[in-house]
Design a protein around this motif. Structure first.
Motif, mmCIF file in Angstrom:
data_model
loop_
_atom_site.group_PDB
_atom_site.id
_atom_site.type_symbol
_atom_site.label_atom_id
_atom_site.label_comp_id
_atom_site.label_asym_id
_atom_site.label_seq_id
_atom_site.Cartn_x
_atom_site.Cartn_y
_atom_site.Cartn_z
ATOM 1 N N ARG A 19 -23.744 31.268 -50.541
ATOM 2 C CA ARG A 19 -22.674 31.739 -49.656
ATOM 3 C C ARG A 19 -21.368 31.931 -50.421
ATOM 4 O O ARG A 19 -20.658 32.925 -50.236
ATOM 5 C CB ARG A 19 -22.483 30.749 -48.509
ATOM 6 C CG ARG A 19 -23.619 30.742 -47.498
ATOM 7 C CD ARG A 19 -23.241 29.952 -46.254
ATOM 8 N NE ARG A 19 -23.030 28.543 -46.545
ATOM 9 C CZ ARG A 19 -24.000 27.634 -46.525
ATOM 10 N NH1 ARG A 19 -25.243 27.995 -46.234
ATOM 11 N NH2 ARG A 19 -23.738 26.368 -46.784
ATOM 12 N N THR A 20 -21.052 30.986 -51.290
ATOM 13 C CA THR A 20 -19.818 31.096 -52.072
ATOM 14 C C THR A 20 -19.865 32.289 -53.007
ATOM 15 O O THR A 20 -18.858 32.988 -53.189
ATOM 16 C CB THR A 20 -19.581 29.807 -52.879
ATOM 17 O OG1 THR A 20 -19.571 28.687 -52.000
ATOM 18 C CG2 THR A 20 -18.263 29.873 -53.621
ATOM 19 N N MET A 21 -21.035 32.558 -53.606
ATOM 20 C CA MET A 21 -21.150 33.716 -54.491
ATOM 21 C C MET A 21 -21.013 35.011 -53.712
ATOM 22 O O MET A 21 -20.449 35.992 -54.226
ATOM 23 C CB MET A 21 -22.488 33.674 -55.239
ATOM 24 C CG MET A 21 -22.523 32.715 -56.407
ATOM 25 S SD MET A 21 -21.185 32.931 -57.596
ATOM 26 C CE MET A 21 -21.470 34.605 -58.152
ATOM 27 N N ARG A 22 -21.490 35.053 -52.481
ATOM 28 C CA ARG A 22 -21.314 36.256 -51.666
ATOM 29 C C ARG A 22 -19.831 36.469 -51.346
ATOM 30 O O ARG A 22 -19.335 37.598 -51.374
ATOM 31 C CB ARG A 22 -22.143 36.146 -50.394
ATOM 32 C CG ARG A 22 -23.631 36.375 -50.598
ATOM 33 C CD ARG A 22 -24.340 36.604 -49.283
ATOM 34 N NE ARG A 22 -24.407 35.379 -48.486
ATOM 35 C CZ ARG A 22 -25.404 34.511 -48.522
ATOM 36 N NH1 ARG A 22 -26.430 34.743 -49.336
ATOM 37 N NH2 ARG A 22 -25.400 33.428 -47.763
ATOM 38 N N VAL A 23 -19.128 35.372 -51.048
ATOM 39 C CA VAL A 23 -17.690 35.482 -50.797
ATOM 40 C C VAL A 23 -16.974 35.948 -52.061
ATOM 41 O O VAL A 23 -16.098 36.826 -52.011
ATOM 42 C CB VAL A 23 -17.120 34.127 -50.329
ATOM 43 C CG1 VAL A 23 -15.601 34.174 -50.274
ATOM 44 C CG2 VAL A 23 -17.689 33.760 -48.964
#
Length: 550
Positions: A19-23
Motif C-alpha cells: 500500500r505504501t509503495m502504491r502511494v
C-alpha cells in the motif's frame, strides 16, 4: 518460456508495504504530471511574448509556475520518503528473519554456507533498495505519464502522436530483449558472490592447517581464480546495463528530434499536414516540444533502473531458495510448565536430517544412572543427543523425564535441568569465568574441580579472569573440553548429556573426563554420552547402539 521475474520480488511486497509503495508511486506520478501544467504555462508565456504581449501579462503564469514547482518538489520528496521507508522496513524485516532463523537452527543449512548466508544478509538484501527507490516508481510512471502525453499530442497533431507511438514502444521492446540476458548475468554474479564468501570463510577457518601444509600458494591461486570469475560476472552485468542505457538514450534523442523537426517545419508552413484540426500555433508547438522529452523520460528512468530490477529479482530468488532450505531447528518455547525430573524415557523418536529421517530406538534411563550411546559415524548419535536436549525438533515420538514431556511449553524448564557438553568447544570473547557461568560475579571453582580443570585454570595468567577469545587461546584441546564440562556442571543439572567427551584426547586426559563423569553419576546426576571410546562405554551402566538413516 521466459520466467515471470516479477513474482519473487512482489512476494516481498505485501500488506502495508504494498500500500505504501502504491502511494509513493502515485505521488511520483503526480510530480511528473505537474510538469505538464508547468510546460503549459511556459508555452503560454512564450507564445504571448511572440505575440507582443507585455511582461506584466505573464505575471500570473510565473506565479503559477513557481507554486507548481514547489508542489512538485514536495510530492517528489514525499514519494522518495515513503519508498525509502518501505525499503528500510523490508531490509530490516528480512535481516531479522535471516538472523532469527539462523540463530534458531542448530547448524548451517544443508546448501547455504555461512559465507553465502552472510552475503545474503549484508550485501544482497541491500540491493532491494535501489529497486524500490528507482525501478518500482519508474514503472508506474511509465504506465501513466506517456499515455497522457500521447493523448495530448493526438489532440493537437496526429503526426506527433504517431511519432511518439512508433518510437516509444521501441524502448520497452529493447528492454524486454535485454532483460533475459540481464537477469541471467545478475543471477550468475550473485552466485559467484556467495561462492566467494563461502570460500573465504572456509579458508579462514582452516588457516592454521593451510600454513602447516604449506598450501598458501594454492589457496591464493584459488582466490585469484574466483576473484577473476567474479570480476568477469560483474563486468558482464555492467556491459548490459551500459549498452541498454546507451541504446535507449539514442531512441529517445531520435524521437525528440523527429518531433522538433516536424513541429518546426509545420510552424514555418513548410509542412501542411499532421494537424488534428487547425494548423499548429506557436503555443502548441512550444507545449508539444516541452512534452516530448517528458514522454521519454519515464522510459529512460525505467531503462536506467533495469539493472536494479534484475539484481532485485536475483536477490528475491536467493531469498526464496534460502527459505526453502532444510534446517535442524531448535525447539522454541511458548510457555513454561514445570514438573519433577526422574531419569529419561524416549519412545518412537525420529528426526529429519536433510532428506533423510533418522529413527532412534526406545530407551529407558533410570534416574542417577549412566548410558553410553554408540554407533558408526553418521549414524545420528549427535542428532539423538540434540533431540534429547531439545536442540532439534522431533518428527515423531515422545521424550519424557518423570512427569515432564518435552514440548514447546516445557522446553525452558527442560533445558534448565539438563547440562550439555558439545563435541566442539566454543567460547565467547570474554573471561573464562564468564564462559563457564555467563556471570562475572559467580564462583565457578567448584565446577572446575568437578571437571578436573581447576589446576589448569589456577596456572593461567589471570586464573578464571583470563580472557580466552573465541578460539579458547591458551587452552589445549583436552583443557577446552573440560571447560565445556565445567560449564555444563555449573548449572547443577539433573541430566548431563555429553557428545564425544573423550574424542581425540590422549588416554590420560580422557581418563580425567571419565573420572569426572563417574563422580557426577555418584552424586545422583543421570549421565548420557555418545562415544566411540570403548573404555568410556564400559564405565557406563547401560550401552545403546543405534543404526543409520531410513
Amino acid at each position: 518460456m521466459p520466467r515471470d521475474l516479477r513474482k519473487p520480488i512482489l512476494e516481498l511486497l505485501s500488506g502495508s508495504a504494498a500500500r505504501t509503495m502504491r502511494v509513493s508511486s502515485g505521488l511520483a506520478v503526480g510530480s511528473n504530471m505537474i510538469w505538464l501544467l508547468q510546460a503549459y504555462l511556459i508555452a503560454s508565456v512564450v507564445s504571448g511574448m511572440l505575440a507582443g504581449d507585455s511582461f506584466s501579462w505573464t505575471q500570473p503564469e510565473i506565479s503559477g509556475f513557481l507554486v507548481l514547482g514547489f508542489t512538485k518538489v514536495v510530492l517528489s520528496y514525499l514519494s522518495d520518503k515513503k519508498a525509502a521507508e518501505v525499503a528500510d522496513a523490508i531490509q530490516d524485516d528480512l535481516r531479522r528473519e535471516i538472523i532469527g532463523l539462523e540463530a534458531s537452527a542448530t547448524g548451517a543449512s544443508f546448501s547455504f554456507g555461512a559465507g553465502a548466508t552472510a552475503a545474503l544478509l549484508i550485501e544482497k538484501v541491500a540491493l532491494l533498495r535501489p529497486y524500490l527507490l528507482r525501478y518500482f516508481p519508474a514503472r508506474i510512471r511509465t504506465m501513466v505519464v506517456p499515455v497522457v502525453i500521447v493523448f495530448i499530442a493526438f489532440y493537437y497533431s496526429w503526426a506527433v502522436g504517431v511519432i511518439l507511438l512508433i518510437t516509444g514502444p521501441l524502448i520497452p521492446l529493447f528492454m524486454a530483449l535485454i532483460g533475459w540476458a540481464a537477469q541471467n548475468a545478475s543471477e550468475q554474479q550473485m552466485q559467484e558472490v556467495s561462492t566467494m564468501n563461502d570460500l573465504l570463510v572456509d579458508r579462514v577457518s582452516g588457516l592454521v592447517d593451510i600454513r602447516l601444509l604449506n598450501a598458501s600458494r594454492r589457496v591464493l591461486s584459488d582466490f585469484e581464480i574466483h576473484a577473476e570469475e567474479l570480476r568477469i560476472r560483474t563486468m558482464a552485468v555492467l556491459r548490459i546495463a551500459f549498452l541498454s542505457s546507451t541504446v535507449l538514450e539514442l531512441f529517445a534523442a531520435i524521437g525528440v528530434a523527429l518531433v522538433a523537426v516536424f513541429l518546426g517545419f509545420s510552424l514555418l508552413g513548410e509542412i501542411n499536414f499532421g494537424s488534428t484540426g487547425a494548423p499548429v500555433t506557436a503555443f502548441e508547438v512550444v507545449w508539444l516540444l516541452l512534452l516530448a522529452p517528458e514522454f521519454y523520460q519515464p522510459l529512460r528512468d525505467l531503462s536506467a533502473a533495469w539493472h536494479d530490477r534484475a539484481s532485485a529479482a536475483a536477490v528475491a530468488q536467493d531469498i526464496h531458495n534460502w527459505r526453502d532450505q532444510v534446517r535442524a531447528e531448535i525447539v522454541r518455547p511458548t510457555g513454561r510448565d514445570g514438573g519433577a525430573f526422574l531419569g529419561l524415557r524416549a519412545r518412537s523418536l525420529s528426526v529429519r536430517r536433510g532428506e533423510a529421517v533418522l529413527k532412534f530406538p526406545d530407551i529407558d534411563i533410570p534416574d542417577g544412572s549412566s548410558v553410553a550411546i554408540m554407533g558408526p559415524s553418521g549414524s545420528g548419535k549427535t542428532t539423538f543427543l540434540k533431540a534429547m536436549v531439545g536442540l532439534v525438533e522431533l518428527c515423531s515420538g515422545e521424550l519424557r523425564s518423570g512427569d515432564v514431556v518435552l514440548s514447546q511449553t516445557t522446553i525452558e524448564i527442560w533445558r534448565s535441568r539438563i547440562g550439555w557438553m558439545p563435541q566442539a568447544p566454543s567460547f565467547l570473547n570474554e573471561t573464562l569465568r564468564y564462559n563457564v557461568a555467563f556471570d562475572e560475579t559467580a564462583d565457578i571453582w567448584p565446577s572446575l574441580k568437578v571437571a578436573k580443570v581447576d589446576g589448569v585454570v589456577s596456572r593461567l595468567p589471570d586464573q578464571d579472569r583470563t580472557y580466552l577469545g573465541e578460539n579458547g587461546a591458551g587452552l589445549s584441546g583436552g583443557e577446552a573440553r573440560r571447560i565445556m564440562l565445567a560449564r555444563a556442571v555449573f548449572a547443577s543439572p539433573q541430566i548431563l548429556i555429553a557428545d564425544e567427551p573423550t574424542a581425540d584426547l590422549d588416554r590420560e586426559t580422557a581418563n580425567l573426563i571419565v573420572e569426572s563423569l563417574n563422580m557426577l553419576k555418584r552424586s545422583g546426576v543421570t549421565v548420557i554420552v555418545a562415544t566411540h571410546d570403548e573404555v568410556l562405554a564400559r564405565q557406563m551402566d547401560q550401552l545403546i547402539r543405534i543404526g543409520g538413516a531410513e
